[in-house]
Design a protein around this motif. Sequence first.
Motif, mmCIF file in Angstrom:
data_model
loop_
_atom_site.group_PDB
_atom_site.id
_atom_site.type_symbol
_atom_site.label_atom_id
_atom_site.label_comp_id
_atom_site.label_asym_id
_atom_site.label_seq_id
_atom_site.Cartn_x
_atom_site.Cartn_y
_atom_site.Cartn_z
ATOM 1 N N VAL A 291 0.845 -1.192 0.000
ATOM 2 C CA VAL A 291 0.000 0.000 0.000
ATOM 3 C C VAL A 291 0.881 1.242 0.000
ATOM 4 O O VAL A 291 1.792 1.368 0.817
ATOM 5 C CB VAL A 291 -0.926 0.028 1.238
ATOM 6 C CG1 VAL A 291 -1.745 1.320 1.276
ATOM 7 C CG2 VAL A 291 -1.838 -1.197 1.248
ATOM 8 N N ASP A 292 0.619 2.159 -0.949
ATOM 9 C CA ASP A 292 1.339 3.437 -0.988
ATOM 10 C C ASP A 292 0.559 4.539 -0.287
ATOM 11 O O ASP A 292 1.154 5.425 0.326
ATOM 12 C CB ASP A 292 1.619 3.837 -2.441
ATOM 13 C CG ASP A 292 2.523 2.848 -3.147
ATOM 14 O OD1 ASP A 292 3.694 2.740 -2.755
ATOM 15 O OD2 ASP A 292 2.044 2.160 -4.080
ATOM 16 N N TYR A 308 -3.960 2.960 14.784
ATOM 17 C CA TYR A 308 -2.558 2.608 14.531
ATOM 18 C C TYR A 308 -2.060 1.594 15.558
ATOM 19 O O TYR A 308 -1.423 0.584 15.209
ATOM 20 C CB TYR A 308 -1.699 3.870 14.566
ATOM 21 C CG TYR A 308 -0.210 3.612 14.425
ATOM 22 C CD1 TYR A 308 0.357 3.363 13.176
ATOM 23 C CD2 TYR A 308 0.608 3.608 15.547
ATOM 24 C CE1 TYR A 308 1.712 3.116 13.042
ATOM 25 C CE2 TYR A 308 1.974 3.354 15.426
ATOM 26 C CZ TYR A 308 2.515 3.121 14.179
ATOM 27 O OH TYR A 308 3.864 2.868 14.048
ATOM 28 N N ASN A 309 -2.360 1.826 16.817
ATOM 29 C CA ASN A 309 -1.896 0.931 17.884
ATOM 30 C C ASN A 309 -2.550 -0.443 17.795
ATOM 31 O O ASN A 309 -1.917 -1.465 18.089
ATOM 32 C CB ASN A 309 -2.169 1.557 19.255
ATOM 33 C CG ASN A 309 -1.285 2.767 19.517
ATOM 34 O OD1 ASN A 309 -0.176 2.857 18.996
ATOM 35 N ND2 ASN A 309 -1.771 3.698 20.331
ATOM 36 N N ILE A 316 -0.174 -5.871 11.924
ATOM 37 C CA ILE A 316 -0.301 -5.354 10.543
ATOM 38 C C ILE A 316 -0.165 -3.826 10.553
ATOM 39 O O ILE A 316 -0.952 -3.110 9.949
ATOM 40 C CB ILE A 316 -1.635 -5.782 9.893
ATOM 41 C CG1 ILE A 316 -2.829 -5.415 10.785
ATOM 42 C CG2 ILE A 316 -1.637 -7.266 9.574
ATOM 43 C CD1 ILE A 316 -4.168 -5.604 10.098
ATOM 44 N N GLU A 317 0.853 -3.338 11.220
ATOM 45 C CA GLU A 317 1.071 -1.898 11.363
ATOM 46 C C GLU A 317 1.201 -1.208 10.003
ATOM 47 O O GLU A 317 1.963 -1.644 9.128
ATOM 48 C CB GLU A 317 2.348 -1.677 12.179
ATOM 49 C CG GLU A 317 2.781 -0.239 12.309
ATOM 50 C CD GLU A 317 4.126 -0.124 13.016
ATOM 51 O OE1 GLU A 317 4.680 0.984 13.036
ATOM 52 O OE2 GLU A 317 4.621 -1.154 13.526
ATOM 53 N N MET A 318 0.436 -0.123 9.806
ATOM 54 C CA MET A 318 0.521 0.696 8.597
ATOM 55 C C MET A 318 1.324 1.953 8.943
ATOM 56 O O MET A 318 0.885 2.752 9.771
ATOM 57 C CB MET A 318 -0.874 1.087 8.107
ATOM 58 C CG MET A 318 -0.871 1.963 6.845
ATOM 59 S SD MET A 318 -0.329 1.084 5.369
ATOM 60 C CE MET A 318 -1.776 0.052 5.067
ATOM 61 N N PRO A 319 2.481 2.166 8.321
ATOM 62 C CA PRO A 319 3.285 3.355 8.628
ATOM 63 C C PRO A 319 2.469 4.636 8.453
ATOM 64 O O PRO A 319 1.730 4.788 7.475
ATOM 65 C CB PRO A 319 4.428 3.273 7.617
ATOM 66 C CG PRO A 319 4.530 1.819 7.277
ATOM 67 C CD PRO A 319 3.130 1.291 7.332
ATOM 68 N N LYS A 322 2.015 6.819 5.248
ATOM 69 C CA LYS A 322 1.162 6.372 4.138
ATOM 70 C C LYS A 322 -0.293 6.804 4.309
ATOM 71 O O LYS A 322 -1.099 6.629 3.405
ATOM 72 C CB LYS A 322 1.222 4.843 4.008
ATOM 73 C CG LYS A 322 2.599 4.308 3.626
ATOM 74 C CD LYS A 322 2.562 2.802 3.408
ATOM 75 C CE LYS A 322 3.915 2.289 2.959
ATOM 76 N NZ LYS A 322 3.883 0.828 2.642
ATOM 77 N N TRP A 323 -0.629 7.358 5.476
ATOM 78 C CA TRP A 323 -2.011 7.738 5.763
ATOM 79 C C TRP A 323 -2.344 9.051 5.066
ATOM 80 O O TRP A 323 -1.544 9.982 5.014
ATOM 81 C CB TRP A 323 -2.219 7.914 7.259
ATOM 82 C CG TRP A 323 -2.089 6.657 8.065
ATOM 83 C CD1 TRP A 323 -1.111 5.698 7.951
ATOM 84 C CD2 TRP A 323 -2.930 6.225 9.144
ATOM 85 N NE1 TRP A 323 -1.300 4.711 8.885
ATOM 86 C CE2 TRP A 323 -2.407 5.003 9.629
ATOM 87 C CE3 TRP A 323 -4.062 6.761 9.735
ATOM 88 C CZ2 TRP A 323 -2.992 4.304 10.682
ATOM 89 C CZ3 TRP A 323 -4.644 6.074 10.796
ATOM 90 C CH2 TRP A 323 -4.118 4.854 11.263
#
Length: 377
Positions: A291-292, A308-309, A316-319, A322-323
Amino acid sequence: MKDVYITRIAKFLPNDPVDNDGMEEKLGILDGKTSKARRIVLRNNRIKTRYYALDDKGKVTHNNAQLTKEAIELLCDDDFKIQDIQLLSCGTSSPDQILPSHAAMVHGFLKNGNMEINSVSGACCSGMNALKYGYLSVKAGQIERAVCAGSERSSTWLKSEVYEDEIEHLKELNGNPILSFNKEFLRWMLSDGSGAVLLEPDPKGKTPLKIEWMEGYSYAFELEACMYAGGDKEENGHLRPWSEFPANDWSKKSVFAVKQDTRLLGEYILEKGVNSLKLTYEKYGIGPDDVDYYLPHISSYYFKDGLYNEMKRQGIEMPLNKWFLNLENVGNAGAASIYMMLEELVQSGKLKKGDKILLHVPESARFSYTYAYLTVS
């Protein structure tokens, strides 16, 4: 089966933005007293401006169908006219009336000739489910030009006059005319607006977005209603619908006001959201690295850190880089919010060919979640 592309996208925000200090002036003050709940809710949601289909005197400027029509017309030009639409699919949680359906009323304002229409009920996911109907119709080759829309006109549901009879009734009962927090909470959360997309089987336009897949989940089989309108919740968790109340109780109990069970919201919205995201990743063999741009519809910035937490907790943490969010400036427009976010991302000029976009829309009504995975073509 055909490929399906979002080839045009538009949003419509009515009137001028309303800041936090101007909200009560627009919506009205309850029992002549400034709301204490407003300060608490706004501190948590961190929304700074939102839009209402109301003028400076609180008079309605657009109904929901008109808001939707405005967004759809913004899709059109000399190369694509409203008469070219073959399917109109619309989702909202705040239709102008019970019948006719929302899409039928939008079609009535467009006046563009005969075509198929589809109306999707529900809350925030209704906009995504309207998109999915159009996506599947184009994919199946039944039509080549589908317009899908999400919209809300919540402001009239939130005006002080909706609660006046209940406040007077409370005075008569016990002299304490304070609305329950679950009724006042959403007055400071919701806003108006609309968004629309054109779907076609070919990658046309400046920034065509290929819809790779769409996926949805519901947890209604195990969880009771959390956000509701047109009914009241009983102690056992069941909803008693408006049609089972005496007519003179509709206003005394603010039956048609939109309400939120904040206890359930805090307990389940993030856990089930990440659980369904994890199921989606597993089904399609992708993860955060694929995912970009991640576009989550959140109703409040209060939930951003929590989401996020929870992702981190479930592995499956999304940096955060990228949000992509716009809640601060346009508010929570329910079914329209994901359209507005995607439109702003496209207009930002950040996208490049091959970028992957993940749309994530939760719905607290009875805990549903919908996803879409897009590729910039």
